[in-house]
Design a protein around this motif. Sequence first.
Motif, mmCIF file in Angstrom:
data_model
loop_
_atom_site.group_PDB
_atom_site.id
_atom_site.type_symbol
_atom_site.label_atom_id
_atom_site.label_comp_id
_atom_site.label_asym_id
_atom_site.label_seq_id
_atom_site.Cartn_x
_atom_site.Cartn_y
_atom_site.Cartn_z
ATOM 1 N N LEU A 95 10.781 -11.690 -11.429
ATOM 2 C CA LEU A 95 10.807 -10.779 -10.288
ATOM 3 C C LEU A 95 11.216 -11.550 -9.041
ATOM 4 N N VAL A 96 12.164 -11.008 -8.303
ATOM 5 C CA VAL A 96 12.669 -11.685 -7.117
ATOM 6 C C VAL A 96 11.584 -11.761 -6.053
ATOM 7 N N ALA A 97 11.762 -12.698 -5.127
ATOM 8 C CA ALA A 97 10.747 -12.903 -4.093
ATOM 9 C C ALA A 97 10.594 -11.672 -3.209
ATOM 10 N N GLU A 98 11.699 -10.935 -3.006
ATOM 11 C CA GLU A 98 11.635 -9.759 -2.148
ATOM 12 C C GLU A 98 10.722 -8.670 -2.708
ATOM 13 N N TYR A 99 10.441 -8.731 -3.999
ATOM 14 C CA TYR A 99 9.560 -7.736 -4.617
ATOM 15 C C TYR A 99 8.189 -7.748 -3.947
ATOM 16 N N ARG A 100 7.702 -8.945 -3.606
ATOM 17 C CA ARG A 100 6.396 -9.041 -2.941
ATOM 18 C C ARG A 100 6.435 -8.407 -1.549
ATOM 19 N N LEU A 101 7.562 -8.559 -0.862
ATOM 20 C CA LEU A 101 7.676 -7.962 0.464
ATOM 21 C C LEU A 101 7.648 -6.442 0.388
ATOM 22 N N VAL A 102 8.338 -5.894 -0.610
ATOM 23 C CA VAL A 102 8.367 -4.443 -0.768
ATOM 24 C C VAL A 102 6.963 -3.921 -1.083
ATOM 25 N N LEU A 103 6.213 -4.676 -1.890
ATOM 26 C CA LEU A 103 4.830 -4.276 -2.174
ATOM 27 C C LEU A 103 4.005 -4.229 -0.890
ATOM 28 N N GLY A 104 4.242 -5.176 -0.004
ATOM 29 C CA GLY A 104 3.517 -5.181 1.269
ATOM 30 C C GLY A 104 3.813 -3.945 2.098
ATOM 31 N N PHE A 105 5.069 -3.553 2.151
ATOM 32 C CA PHE A 105 5.418 -2.338 2.890
ATOM 33 C C PHE A 105 4.837 -1.092 2.215
ATOM 34 N N SER A 106 4.756 -1.110 0.897
ATOM 35 C CA SER A 106 4.147 0.012 0.180
ATOM 36 C C SER A 106 2.667 0.153 0.551
ATOM 37 N N ILE A 107 1.968 -0.960 0.609
ATOM 38 C CA ILE A 107 0.552 -0.934 0.995
ATOM 39 C C ILE A 107 0.401 -0.489 2.444
ATOM 40 N N LEU A 108 1.296 -0.958 3.314
ATOM 41 C CA LEU A 108 1.250 -0.555 4.722
ATOM 42 C C LEU A 108 1.435 0.957 4.852
ATOM 43 N N GLY A 109 2.372 1.528 4.095
ATOM 44 C CA GLY A 109 2.563 2.970 4.116
ATOM 45 C C GLY A 109 1.340 3.720 3.623
ATOM 46 N N ALA A 110 0.682 3.174 2.578
ATOM 47 C CA ALA A 110 -0.504 3.822 2.031
ATOM 48 C C ALA A 110 -1.647 3.842 3.045
ATOM 49 N N ILE A 111 -1.868 2.726 3.730
ATOM 50 C CA ILE A 111 -2.968 2.649 4.689
ATOM 51 C C ILE A 111 -2.701 3.532 5.902
ATOM 52 N N THR A 112 -1.476 3.503 6.431
ATOM 53 C CA THR A 112 -1.168 4.335 7.595
ATOM 54 C C THR A 112 -1.203 5.824 7.249
ATOM 55 N N LEU A 113 -0.899 6.172 5.994
ATOM 56 C CA LEU A 113 -0.977 7.574 5.592
ATOM 57 C C LEU A 113 -2.408 8.080 5.660
ATOM 58 N N ILE A 114 -3.347 7.278 5.177
ATOM 59 C CA ILE A 114 -4.750 7.692 5.184
ATOM 60 C C ILE A 114 -5.272 7.823 6.612
ATOM 61 N N GLU A 115 -4.796 6.967 7.505
ATOM 62 C CA GLU A 115 -5.272 6.995 8.885
ATOM 63 C C GLU A 115 -4.529 8.005 9.747
ATOM 64 N N SER A 116 -3.474 8.618 9.234
ATOM 65 C CA SER A 116 -2.638 9.506 10.051
ATOM 66 C C SER A 116 -3.433 10.714 10.524
ATOM 67 N N TYR A 117 -3.200 11.065 11.797
ATOM 68 C CA TYR A 117 -3.870 12.231 12.385
ATOM 69 C C TYR A 117 -2.879 13.061 13.193
ATOM 70 N N ASP A 118 -1.609 12.923 12.839
ATOM 71 C CA ASP A 118 -0.534 13.633 13.518
ATOM 72 C C ASP A 118 0.559 13.883 12.490
ATOM 73 N N ILE A 119 1.279 14.996 12.611
ATOM 74 C CA ILE A 119 2.291 15.310 11.608
ATOM 75 C C ILE A 119 3.438 14.296 11.647
ATOM 76 N N TYR A 120 3.721 13.694 12.827
ATOM 77 C CA TYR A 120 4.765 12.679 12.905
ATOM 78 C C TYR A 120 4.370 11.430 12.128
ATOM 79 N N SER A 121 3.185 10.907 12.421
ATOM 80 C CA SER A 121 2.733 9.695 11.746
ATOM 81 C C SER A 121 2.529 9.936 10.251
ATOM 82 N N THR A 122 2.108 11.146 9.878
ATOM 83 C CA THR A 122 1.923 11.452 8.459
ATOM 84 C C THR A 122 3.241 11.388 7.701
ATOM 85 N N PHE A 123 4.270 12.018 8.253
ATOM 86 C CA PHE A 123 5.562 12.028 7.560
ATOM 87 C C PHE A 123 6.170 10.627 7.498
ATOM 88 N N LEU A 124 6.094 9.872 8.585
ATOM 89 C CA LEU A 124 6.649 8.523 8.586
ATOM 90 C C LEU A 124 5.909 7.616 7.614
#
Length: 484
Positions: free
Chosen positions: A85-114
């Motif tokens: 697995l290429v090194a960039e795979y770990r970076l993509v996993l980090g962004f996936s986790i960031l999206g998951a955490i911000t989704l749970i904390e979202s309290y606005d339709i803009y932040s939820t969709f992003l």
Amino acid sequence: MLTIGIGATVITRTATNNSELFTRLIIGVLIYSTILSQQSFNNSIQEIPILGGLFHTNNLINGIEMYIYIISILLILFLIGRKDLVAEYRLVLGFSILGAITLIESYDIYSTFLAIELQSLSLYVIATITRKEATAAGLKYFLLGSLSSAIFLLGLVIIYSLTGVTQYDGFNILYALPSNELGIIISGETESYNKLCNVGITFIAIGLLFKIGAAPFHSWAPDVYDNVPTIITSWLAIMGKISILSFIFVFSTTGVFAESLESFSLLTISATLSLLIGSILGLVQYKIKRLLAYSSISHLGFLLIGLSIDSGLAASSFLFYMFQYWLSLISIFAILIYYESGNSSIRSVSNLGFLKFNPALIFALIISLFSLTGIPPLIGFFGKQMILYTSLLNGYYFISTVAICTSVISAAYYLRIVKTIGFVGVDNGGDGTEFSISTIKESNISNKSLSWIISIISLMTLSVFQTPSLLLNLAQHFVLNNLF
């Protein structure tokens, strides 16, 4: 902290190409983020707005975040020692986790969709990052995922066009107004307003159900899971669903849309179809990852039952079932990944006969499969017991009957795996994958992290029967202190 850690990883990427360094850096960031979430966890149930109300946090969200961080750490430990697995795979996993955490904390339709798009785009990249043959599956995942995003966005647009507000607390205020006052606000068209709001909420729910692969929006899941490497399948099957299910949980329990979702019975319909389709179609699957895909659809049915019932006991049942199910699934994926080496991979159920060379793994896999089946006194039994008890207590007799019957049906394909690893010889399965004793010994890489994961989860699955009330009461106490 998670954002800073991912940024540091991106900067480090320009200076080195060491994949192991990225793996350990991501794990370190997640451990520190878990500590910060734990320190934020307190006895206050007050909503804390962040960035002008785009996000919010409370004890419930902090607790779910800690769970997601722990699951992420366990899955990223699968990468230790992997050179394919290429090194960039770990970076993509980090962004996936960031999206998951911000989704749970979202309290606005803009932040939820992003947030949901950040996670989705990361999953699209992960699905096609290694194999050429995974391109077709990744393209199907991308197209159907884009469709679900469009449906989800349409629902948000309908709600915004009717209310004129973007933050969920504004929806709560409008929803709490009496009908006559609400009629004044919308020029006396209260009934039409409510119907259009329900249409928007329906589109939102359909888009979210599409992304988690719940029936009848499940067609992409078996194909995608089967055509990507097992280590990527584990991430898609687990992290791709935890955040969205958690968001639906907070969304339907504490938000303005709770009563509308219940009145539509949309989650109940999807739960019933998921139980039937996941259990019945799983009987004819002979490829292990397609079987696990239909198994996950069936278990999504149980989770959606917990989401569709509006009570504190149902909420605690959902949290407990989510906790035990993902752990058992991680154990199964860890066992499958443990023996993969080079171009050899486990495709069909008949390939699992090689496990007889390692009795300890046979025992661990049987324990996890029996837990998914719901056989007492394993932890999976208590998860299904809580869901069924809550369902019957609230008068959901039909879906409870369906859940019991489909649990018996799904036990057939779990037991078929047990039969294969216990009584059938090593078989190539007719898919071109060759297994031999020498190949098995070579592929048995000394990955201590996988061994520890399998051992700890198996021990937890076995030992919960000694004090089952500890976890059950903890889940119920957690919900009652944070939601009601």
